[in-house]
Design a protein around this motif. Structure first.
Motif, mmCIF file in Angstrom:
data_model
loop_
_atom_site.group_PDB
_atom_site.id
_atom_site.type_symbol
_atom_site.label_atom_id
_atom_site.label_comp_id
_atom_site.label_asym_id
_atom_site.label_seq_id
_atom_site.Cartn_x
_atom_site.Cartn_y
_atom_site.Cartn_z
ATOM 1 N N CYS A 283 2.591 3.398 3.434
ATOM 2 C CA CYS A 283 1.417 3.638 4.303
ATOM 3 C C CYS A 283 0.101 3.330 3.605
ATOM 4 N N GLY B 63 -3.341 5.029 4.327
ATOM 5 C CA GLY B 63 -3.096 5.853 5.510
ATOM 6 C C GLY B 63 -3.857 5.475 6.772
ATOM 7 N N GLY C 286 3.731 9.567 6.175
ATOM 8 C CA GLY C 286 3.747 8.335 5.395
ATOM 9 C C GLY C 286 4.434 8.529 4.060
ATOM 10 N N GLU D 68 4.369 6.537 0.210
ATOM 11 C CA GLU D 68 3.569 5.539 -0.499
ATOM 12 C C GLU D 68 3.788 5.627 -2.018
ATOM 13 N N ALA E 130 -1.874 7.085 -2.253
ATOM 14 C CA ALA E 130 -1.357 8.308 -1.630
ATOM 15 C C ALA E 130 -2.424 9.407 -1.697
ATOM 16 N N VAL F 47 1.242 12.622 3.577
ATOM 17 C CA VAL F 47 1.762 11.499 2.790
ATOM 18 C C VAL F 47 2.595 12.001 1.619
#
Ligand SMILES: [Zn+2]
Length: 312
Positions: free
Chosen positions: A123, A126, A141, A143, A149, A159
Motif C-alpha cells: 500500500c 496509503g 494495507g 507494506e 508504512a 497498515v
C-alpha cells in the motif's frame, strides 16, 4: 571485489508460471558486470533507473517474460524495506486522481462498500487506503518499507509493516484485495497470488494493475520501452497474467488497458531521466511556471488492470 562474489548474489530462476527452465533471450542485460544491488534508490517508486536492467528472457513453454538471472531474494526484500521516497509525497495529487479512477470500475463490480473489508498489498504511503476508506471500505494495507508504512500510520490508516507472507492475516477474511503496480516487483508472484487467494472469502475479488509487455506501445518501443528497469522482475501480458490467476484458483472477470494521472512537473523529471540533458530545459520550464502542478491523464495502453474472482 572478485568476480565470484558478484556472481553469488545473482540467481537463475525457473519460470514462475509453469516451472520450465527453457528460455529465449528477449533483451540482454544493460548493467555493467560488477555493479551491486545496495543502491536502494533504484527501488523507490519514483526511481528513474530507465534503461538499466538485467537480462530479460521469455519462457519457451508458456511465454512468461521475466528478469533472469537476478539479485537473490534477500537482496530484493532488503532493498524494499530500506526505501524512502519524498518525491512520492510530492506526487500525492496525481496518485489521488489515479486511485479515484481505479476505485470507480472496481465498485461497478463489487457495488457499494458498505463496510466490507479491502486489503491493499504493497500500500506504500496509503493513498489508496485513504480513498477506499472514504468510500466506505474497511481498508487494510500491508507494506514492506518501514518509512512508507509509518507515513500511512501517521494518517491513521490500518497498515501492517511487512509482507503478506509475514502479516498473519486470517483465512477467508477479505472481500477485495488490490495490488497496484506491485506484482512486477515481487520475486514470486505466483506464491503471492496464492497468499491473496487464501485471505479472500470465496467469491472475493483480486484486482491487479501492472505493465503490459504485449501492448502496441511496448512492441513499438522495443528495448527503449521505459518500463524495462532493474526493479521490475516480471513483465506480464494480459494473457500470462490471466493464466497465472487461473492456476492460483481465480476466474478472470475482466482485463484491459487502464492509465494513470501524473503532474507535468513529474513528467518533466521522467523526460530528463529518459533523454538526459535534452530534457533539462523542459524540466526547467515546468518548474519555473505553475504548469508543474497541472495533472494530466496518461494512457499509452501499456498498463492494464485485471479483475478476477476466487473460485468457491
Ligand atoms: Zn513458463
Amino acid at each position: 571485489m572478485p568476480f565470484d562474489a558478484w556472481v553469488s548474489w545473482m540467481e537463475y530462476v525457473a519460470c514462475n508460471l509453469c516451472g520450465s527452465n527453457q528460455t529465449k533471450l528477449v533483451y540482454p542485460s544493460t548493467i555493467p558486470d560488477r555493479s551491486q544491488p545496495q543502491d536502494v534508490d533504484v527501488y523507490r517508486c519514483t526511481s528513474s533507473g530507465y534503461g538499466r536492467h538485467h537480462a530479460i528472457v521469455q519462457c519457451s513453454h508458456c511465454g512468461l517474460i521475466y528478469s533472469n538471472p537476478r539479485w537473490d531474494d534477500s537482496e530484493l526484500l532488503d532493498s524494499y524495506e530500506a526505501v524512502e521516497d519524498p518525491l512520492y509525497l510530492q506526487e500525492r495529487e496525481g496518485r489521488v486522481l489515479t486511485f479515484e479512477r481505479h476505485l470507480r470500475p472496481l465498485e461497478k463490480i463489487t457495488g457499494q462498500a458498505g463496510g466490507r473489508k479491502l486489503l491493499d498489498v504493497g500500500c506504500y504511503i496509503g493513498v489508496f487506503l485513504e480513498i477506499a476508506a472514504k468510500h466506505g471500505w474497511e481498508a487494510w494495507g500491508v507494506e514492506p518499507s518501514q518509512w512508507a508504512a509509518e507515513q500511512a500510520r501517521q494518517q491513521g490508516l490500518n497498515v501492517i509493516h511487512g509482507t503478506l507472507a509475514t502479516a498473519n492475516l486470517s483465512e477467508a477474511s477479505f472481500d477485495v484485495a488490490t495490488l497496484w503496480d506491485v506484482i512486477e516487483h515481487l520475486s514470486d508472484p505466483m506464491a503471492e497470488i496464492q497468499r491473496v487467494q487464501r485471505v479472500l472469502k470465496p467469491g472475493g475479488l483480486i484486482v491487479i494493475h501492472t505493465m503490459d509487455i504485449d501492448s502496441l506501445f511496448s512492441r513499438v518501443m522495443g528495448k527503449r520501452w521505459p518500463w524495462l528497469m532493474e526493479m521490475h522482475i516480471y513483465y506480464f501480458s494480459q494473457k500470462t497474467m490471466a493464466a497465472m490467476l487461473r492456476r492460483a484458483g481465480f476466474e478472470v472477470i475482466w482485463s484491459g488497458p487502464h492509465g494513470r494521472f501524473q503532474t507535468l512537473g513529474y513528467l518533466g523529471t521522467r523526460f530528463t531521466a529518459l533523454f538526459g540533458r535534452l530534457g533539462r530545459p523542459v524540466e526547467w520550464a515546468l518548474n519555473a511556471t505553475r504548469l508543474r502542478q497541472v495533472t494530466v491523464p496518461i494512457n499509452l495502453g501499456d498498463l492494464f488492470t485485471v479483475y478476477a474472482r476466487k473460485r468457491s
